[in-house]
Design an enzyme around this catalytic site. Structure first.
Site, PDB file in Angstrom:
ATOM      1  N   ASP A   1     -31.169 -15.005   3.749  1.00 35.51           N
ATOM      2  CA  ASP A   1     -32.505 -14.412   3.903  1.00 35.51           C
ATOM      3  C   ASP A   1     -33.487 -15.324   4.632  1.00 35.51           C
ATOM      4  OD1 ASP A   1     -31.533 -12.248   2.493  1.00 35.51           O
ATOM      5  OD2 ASP A   1     -32.176 -13.066   0.564  1.00 35.51           O
ATOM      6  N   GLU A   2     -32.975 -16.144   5.521  1.00 37.07           N
ATOM      7  CA  GLU A   2     -33.838 -17.074   6.256  1.00 37.07           C
ATOM      8  C   GLU A   2     -34.665 -16.348   7.317  1.00 37.07           C
ATOM      9  OE1 GLU A   2     -30.559 -17.423   5.961  1.00 37.07           O
ATOM     10  OE2 GLU A   2     -30.103 -19.333   4.999  1.00 37.07           O
ATOM     11  N   GLY A   3     -34.187 -15.165   7.730  1.00 36.72           N
ATOM     12  CA  GLY A   3     -34.876 -14.425   8.798  1.00 36.72           C
ATOM     13  C   GLY A   3     -33.986 -14.273  10.027  1.00 36.72           C
ATOM     14  N   LYS A   4     -32.663 -14.244   9.770  1.00 32.77           N
ATOM     15  CA  LYS A   4     -31.698 -14.171  10.869  1.00 32.77           C
ATOM     16  C   LYS A   4     -31.889 -12.919  11.714  1.00 32.77           C
ATOM     17  CE  LYS A   4     -28.527 -14.489   7.662  1.00 32.77           C
ATOM     18  NZ  LYS A   4     -29.317 -14.891   6.488  1.00 32.77           N
TER      19      LYS A   4
ATOM     20  N   ASN B   1     -23.447  -6.863   1.930  1.00 32.51           N
ATOM     21  CA  ASN B   1     -24.223  -7.766   1.058  1.00 32.51           C
ATOM     22  C   ASN B   1     -25.429  -8.307   1.831  1.00 32.51           C
ATOM     23  OD1 ASN B   1     -22.387  -9.142   2.692  1.00 32.51           O
ATOM     24  ND2 ASN B   1     -21.961 -10.759   1.233  1.00 32.51           N
ATOM     25  N   ALA B   2     -25.320  -8.292   3.161  1.00 31.50           N
ATOM     26  CA  ALA B   2     -26.419  -8.755   4.006  1.00 31.50           C
ATOM     27  C   ALA B   2     -27.523  -7.707   4.070  1.00 31.50           C
ATOM     28  CB  ALA B   2     -25.894  -9.023   5.420  1.00 31.50           C
ATOM     29  N   GLY B   3     -28.742  -8.187   4.263  1.00 31.70           N
ATOM     30  CA  GLY B   3     -29.871  -7.293   4.533  1.00 31.70           C
ATOM     31  C   GLY B   3     -30.721  -8.025   5.552  1.00 31.70           C
ATOM     32  N   HIS B   4     -30.673  -7.606   6.795  1.00 34.30           N
ATOM     33  CA  HIS B   4     -31.377  -8.297   7.876  1.00 34.30           C
ATOM     34  C   HIS B   4     -32.551  -7.435   8.340  1.00 34.30           C
ATOM     35  CE1 HIS B   4     -27.567 -10.847   8.908  1.00 34.30           C
ATOM     36  NE2 HIS B   4     -27.986 -10.988   7.670  1.00 34.30           N
TER      37      HIS B   4
ATOM     38  N   GLY C   1     -33.604  -5.498  -3.836  1.00 27.55           N
ATOM     39  CA  GLY C   1     -34.958  -5.531  -4.372  1.00 27.55           C
ATOM     40  C   GLY C   1     -35.161  -6.608  -5.436  1.00 27.55           C
ATOM     41  N   ARG C   2     -34.104  -7.408  -5.671  1.00 23.73           N
ATOM     42  CA  ARG C   2     -34.205  -8.447  -6.696  1.00 23.73           C
ATOM     43  C   ARG C   2     -35.225  -9.512  -6.290  1.00 23.73           C
ATOM     44  NH1 ARG C   2     -28.165 -10.548  -7.589  1.00 23.73           N
ATOM     45  NH2 ARG C   2     -28.120 -10.292  -5.340  1.00 23.73           N
TER      46      ARG C   2
ATOM     47  N   ARG D   1     -36.559 -12.964  -5.433  1.00 30.07           N
ATOM     48  CA  ARG D   1     -35.898 -14.177  -4.954  1.00 30.07           C
ATOM     49  C   ARG D   1     -36.519 -15.380  -5.643  1.00 30.07           C
ATOM     50  NH1 ARG D   1     -36.489 -12.409   1.263  1.00 30.07           N
ATOM     51  NH2 ARG D   1     -34.788 -10.897   1.369  1.00 30.07           N
TER      52      ARG D   1
ATOM     53  N   GLY E   1     -44.677 -14.959  11.404  1.00 27.16           N
ATOM     54  CA  GLY E   1     -44.920 -13.641  10.824  1.00 27.16           C
ATOM     55  C   GLY E   1     -43.675 -12.792  11.033  1.00 27.16           C
TER      56      GLY E   1
HETATM   57  P1  GDP Z   1     -32.097 -12.327   6.896  1.00 28.52           P
HETATM   58  O1  GDP Z   1     -31.195 -11.800   5.858  1.00 28.52           O
HETATM   59  O2  GDP Z   1     -31.842 -13.768   7.205  1.00 28.52           O
HETATM   60  O3  GDP Z   1     -32.127 -11.505   8.143  1.00 28.52           O
HETATM   61  O4  GDP Z   1     -33.567 -12.281   6.256  1.00 28.52           O
HETATM   62  P2  GDP Z   1     -34.203 -11.065   5.391  1.00 28.52           P
HETATM   63  O5  GDP Z   1     -34.533  -9.947   6.301  1.00 28.52           O
HETATM   64  O6  GDP Z   1     -33.364 -10.759   4.212  1.00 28.52           O
HETATM   65  O7  GDP Z   1     -35.497 -11.771   4.804  1.00 28.52           O
HETATM   66  C1  GDP Z   1     -36.474 -12.297   5.620  1.00 28.52           C
HETATM   67  C2  GDP Z   1     -37.790 -11.599   5.278  1.00 28.52           C
HETATM   68  O8  GDP Z   1     -38.863 -12.338   5.828  1.00 28.52           O
HETATM   69  C3  GDP Z   1     -37.914 -10.215   5.882  1.00 28.52           C
HETATM   70  O9  GDP Z   1     -38.699  -9.429   5.037  1.00 28.52           O
HETATM   71  C4  GDP Z   1     -38.624 -10.471   7.211  1.00 28.52           C
HETATM   72  O10 GDP Z   1     -39.362  -9.340   7.664  1.00 28.52           O
HETATM   73  C5  GDP Z   1     -39.551 -11.573   6.818  1.00 28.52           C
HETATM   74  N1  GDP Z   1     -39.879 -12.537   7.871  1.00 28.52           N
HETATM   75  C6  GDP Z   1     -39.089 -13.021   8.857  1.00 28.52           C
HETATM   76  N2  GDP Z   1     -39.728 -13.997   9.545  1.00 28.52           N
HETATM   77  C7  GDP Z   1     -40.936 -14.133   8.970  1.00 28.52           C
HETATM   78  C8  GDP Z   1     -42.047 -15.000   9.200  1.00 28.52           C
HETATM   79  O11 GDP Z   1     -42.050 -15.855  10.066  1.00 28.52           O
HETATM   80  N3  GDP Z   1     -43.139 -14.840   8.362  1.00 28.52           N
HETATM   81  C9  GDP Z   1     -43.170 -13.913   7.368  1.00 28.52           C
HETATM   82  N4  GDP Z   1     -44.259 -13.854   6.630  1.00 28.52           N
HETATM   83  N5  GDP Z   1     -42.147 -13.096   7.135  1.00 28.52           N
HETATM   84  C10 GDP Z   1     -41.034 -13.208   7.905  1.00 28.52           C
HETATM   85  P1  IMO Z   2     -28.293 -12.159   4.130  1.00 30.40           P
HETATM   86  O1  IMO Z   2     -27.312 -11.986   5.248  1.00 30.40           O
HETATM   87  C1  IMO Z   2     -29.033 -13.801   0.139  1.00 30.40           C
HETATM   88  C2  IMO Z   2     -25.628 -13.831  -2.636  1.00 30.40           C
HETATM   89  C3  IMO Z   2     -25.687 -12.938  -3.852  1.00 30.40           C
HETATM   90  C4  IMO Z   2     -24.866 -13.747  -4.815  1.00 30.40           C
HETATM   91  C5  IMO Z   2     -23.780 -14.348  -3.936  1.00 30.40           C
HETATM   92  C6  IMO Z   2     -22.473 -13.591  -3.922  1.00 30.40           C
HETATM   93  O2  IMO Z   2     -29.258 -11.048   4.002  1.00 30.40           O
HETATM   94  O3  IMO Z   2     -28.914 -13.509   4.195  1.00 30.40           O
HETATM   95  P2  IMO Z   2     -21.696 -11.284  -2.852  1.00 30.40           P
HETATM   96  O4  IMO Z   2     -22.221  -9.894  -3.030  1.00 30.40           O
HETATM   97  O5  IMO Z   2     -21.713 -11.774  -1.450  1.00 30.40           O
HETATM   98  O6  IMO Z   2     -20.355 -11.489  -3.499  1.00 30.40           O
HETATM   99  O7  IMO Z   2     -22.716 -12.205  -3.696  1.00 30.40           O
HETATM  100  O8  IMO Z   2     -24.313 -14.374  -2.626  1.00 30.40           O
HETATM  101  N1  IMO Z   2     -25.834 -13.148  -1.333  1.00 30.40           N
HETATM  102  C7  IMO Z   2     -26.930 -13.255  -0.591  1.00 30.40           C
HETATM  103  N2  IMO Z   2     -28.106 -13.873  -0.840  1.00 30.40           N
HETATM  104  N3  IMO Z   2     -28.828 -13.177   1.327  1.00 30.40           N
HETATM  105  C8  IMO Z   2     -27.650 -12.582   1.603  1.00 30.40           C
HETATM  106  O9  IMO Z   2     -27.372 -12.057   2.803  1.00 30.40           O
HETATM  107  C9  IMO Z   2     -26.659 -12.551   0.595  1.00 30.40           C
HETATM  108  N4  IMO Z   2     -25.422 -12.034   0.526  1.00 30.40           N
HETATM  109  C10 IMO Z   2     -24.919 -12.411  -0.649  1.00 30.40           C
HETATM  110  O10 IMO Z   2     -27.015 -12.759  -4.283  1.00 30.40           O
HETATM  111  O11 IMO Z   2     -25.628 -14.814  -5.325  1.00 30.40           O
HETATM  112 MG    MG Z   3     -31.285 -10.845   3.969  1.00 29.70          MG
END
Ligand code: GDP
Ligand code: IMO
Ligand code: MG
Length: 423
Positions: A16-19, A41-44, A302-303, A305, A413
């Site tokens: 969830d770094e913002g990939k 499992n990913a949510g981008h 929705g958990r 973080r 942002g």
């Molecule tokens: P991913 O799984 O690495 O793609 O990251 P996620 O989408 O799960 O989580 C990143 C969250 O941060 C998302 O809600 C993005 O819309 C948000 N986001 C990404 N970059 C930024 C940023 O620079 N600032 C803020 N405030 N939010 C960001």
């Molecule tokens: P993105 O790509 C954050 C975590 C789960 C759990 C562990 C194992 O959006 O960054 P799994 O369902 O893969 O067997 O769960 O890994 N996890 C993530 N946490 N971002 C993710 O994906 C994740 N995908 C799995 O919460 O701790």
């Molecule tokens: Mg994510």
């Protein structure tokens, strides 16, 4: 980006770094975007033109100018969830059919894999991993056990293969005394299998190498993060794939000598969802403040973080195992209002200070922090690094020195536009 090269973008923390956001921003510089591991499992998350999308199995390059996007062999795919995701995108005016290619060698997540995921978690009780419940672990287990079903299997004698795999899972579930009902899910899943057939099902390793031979470039999109890697993450609280750079080689069939830049993404702080150790986690008001300002809630589940300060010990390790060449720092805007900011530069392991990431981070770890002055400036509308306040520029310099790697992109942002590429 070099012609005929593959650049890899991946998470350095616990996901969830913002990939998704950055892949979307970088896509115009590439010909193809490919996912190499993980699954739903990913949510981008991507935001542009006032709209927001969350992608789970579909690569984040799908919104930029008709580029080909590939779901590689290292990915695990749930046909029902894929269908839901793809239909939703098409309904919002983003056609996918011809430009989303799926590897024949990607493994299929079956409905019973998801039940097994739940059953194994239940069995672990208080030691559960806190998985996303998407069947990731059991699907990769079948892959390694040489009993999995692959996308290519749907092209021939699929009903027989499916029935045999399902029967095997049913026997395991019976032995675990686990109650379940997949009637509805299975119906949708089988519909998903038919839906998959409308997409180009390809030998993606041949395709990608042909793309490279013709001088084109590929961006690989990692899922999860290095601290969730099955080998190098906080085992056993990890996912079941290699999320590191090497995963791009095995998950797409490209040689390591084809890899160019390795973009490592990190937040200006740190988060984790699910169970497992997190040395810099904050349990106080500051942690809550980061969660609120950063909207730190899972994109898929929705958990809530868990939030904490940036961990440079873990980051140095991640940079090392990935061979990161450039860093990308996300969500710095979340810290815009803080008086001071902390960064963990070393750990005390049972009282002894170390800068190296230890084998076990589950107990006896005390983070050692450096405290830096905050910049107290709303940077969300900035367009160039020349506008950065001194304290922020100093923070960047400090991180670059500690991590011995340049930070080349800074995100201020969630929107596509809120991205500053440094000179
Ligand atoms: P991913 O799984 O690495 O793609 O990251 P996620 O989408 O799960 O989580 C990143 C969250 O941060 C998302 O809600 C993005 O819309 C948000 N986001 C990404 N970059 C930024 C940023 O620079 N600032 C803020 N405030 N939010 C960001
Ligand atoms: P993105 O790509 C954050 C975590 C789960 C759990 C562990 C194992 O959006 O960054 P799994 O369902 O893969 O067997 O769960 O890994 N996890 C993530 N946490 N971002 C993710 O994906 C994740 N995908 C799995 O919460 O701790
Ligand atoms: Mg994510």
């Amino acid at each position: 980006m070099k012609q005929g090269k593959v650049d890899v973008l991946l998470g350095l923390q616990w996901g969830d770094e913002g990939k998704g956001k950055v892949v979307d921003v970088l896509t115009p510089h590439y010909d193809v975007v490919a996912r190499f591991q993980g699954g739903p499992n990913a949510g981008h998350t991507l935001e542009f033109n006032g709209e927001k999308y969350v992608l789970r199995s579909i690569p984040s390059g799908i919104f930029q100018g008709g580029k080909v996007n590939i779901i590689g062999n290292g990915v695990v795919l749930a046909p029902d969830l894929f269908m839901e995701e793809a239909k939703a995108l098409e309904a919002t005016g983003h056609p996918l059919r011809e430009r989303l290619h799926i590897s024949k060698k990607a493994h299929l997540i079956m409905p019973t894999h998801r039940v097994l995921d739940a059953a194994y978690e239940a069995q672990k009780g208080k030691n559960k991993v806190g998985t996303t419940g998407k069947g990731i672990g059991p699907t990769y287990t079948d892959k390694v056990s040489r009993t999995g079903l692959r996308v290519g299997d749907i092209l021939e004698n699929f009903p027989e293969k499916y029935a045999a795999a399902k029967a095997r899972h049913e026997a395991i579930l019976k032995s675990l005394n686990f109650d379940y009902d997949i009637t509805e899910v299975e119906k949708k899943w089988l519909e998903g299998i038919e839906y998959l057939r409308q997409f180009p099902i390809v030998d993606s390793e041949h395709e990608i190498n042909q793309i490279l031979r013709s001088g084109k470039s590929v961006l690989c999109e990692g899922a999860q993060g290095t601290m969730l890697d099955v080998d190098f993450g906080s085992y056993p609280f990890v996912t079941s794939s290699n999320t590191i750079c090497a995963g791009a080689c095995t998950g797409l069939g490209i040689g390591p000598n084809k890899i160019g830049e390795v973009f490592g993404i990190m937040k200006a702080y740190c988060t984790r969802v699910g169970a497992g150790p997190f040395p810099t986690e904050l349990f106080d008001e500051t942690g809550k403040k980061i969660r609120d300002l950063g909207h730190e809630y899972g994109a898929v589940t929705g958990r809530e973080r868990r939030c904490g300060w940036i961990d440079l010990v873990a980051l140095r390790y991640s940079i090392m195992v990935n061979g990161v060449t450039q860093l990308i720092m996300m969500k710095s805007d979340v810290l815009d209002g803080f008086d001071t900011i902390k960064a963990c530069t070393s750990y005390k392991v049972n009282g002894v200070e170390t800068r190296d990431f230890p084998y076990n981070i589950e107990e006896g770890i005390e983070p050692v922090y450096v405290e830096l002055p905050g910049w107290k400036t709303d940077m969300t509308k900035f367009t160039s690094e020349d506008q950065f306040p001194k304290q922020f520029s100093d923070y960047i310099k400090f991180l670059e020195k500690e991590l011995e790697t340049p930070i080349t992109i800074i995100s201020i942002g969630p929107d596509r536009e809120q991205t500053i590429v440094r000179k």
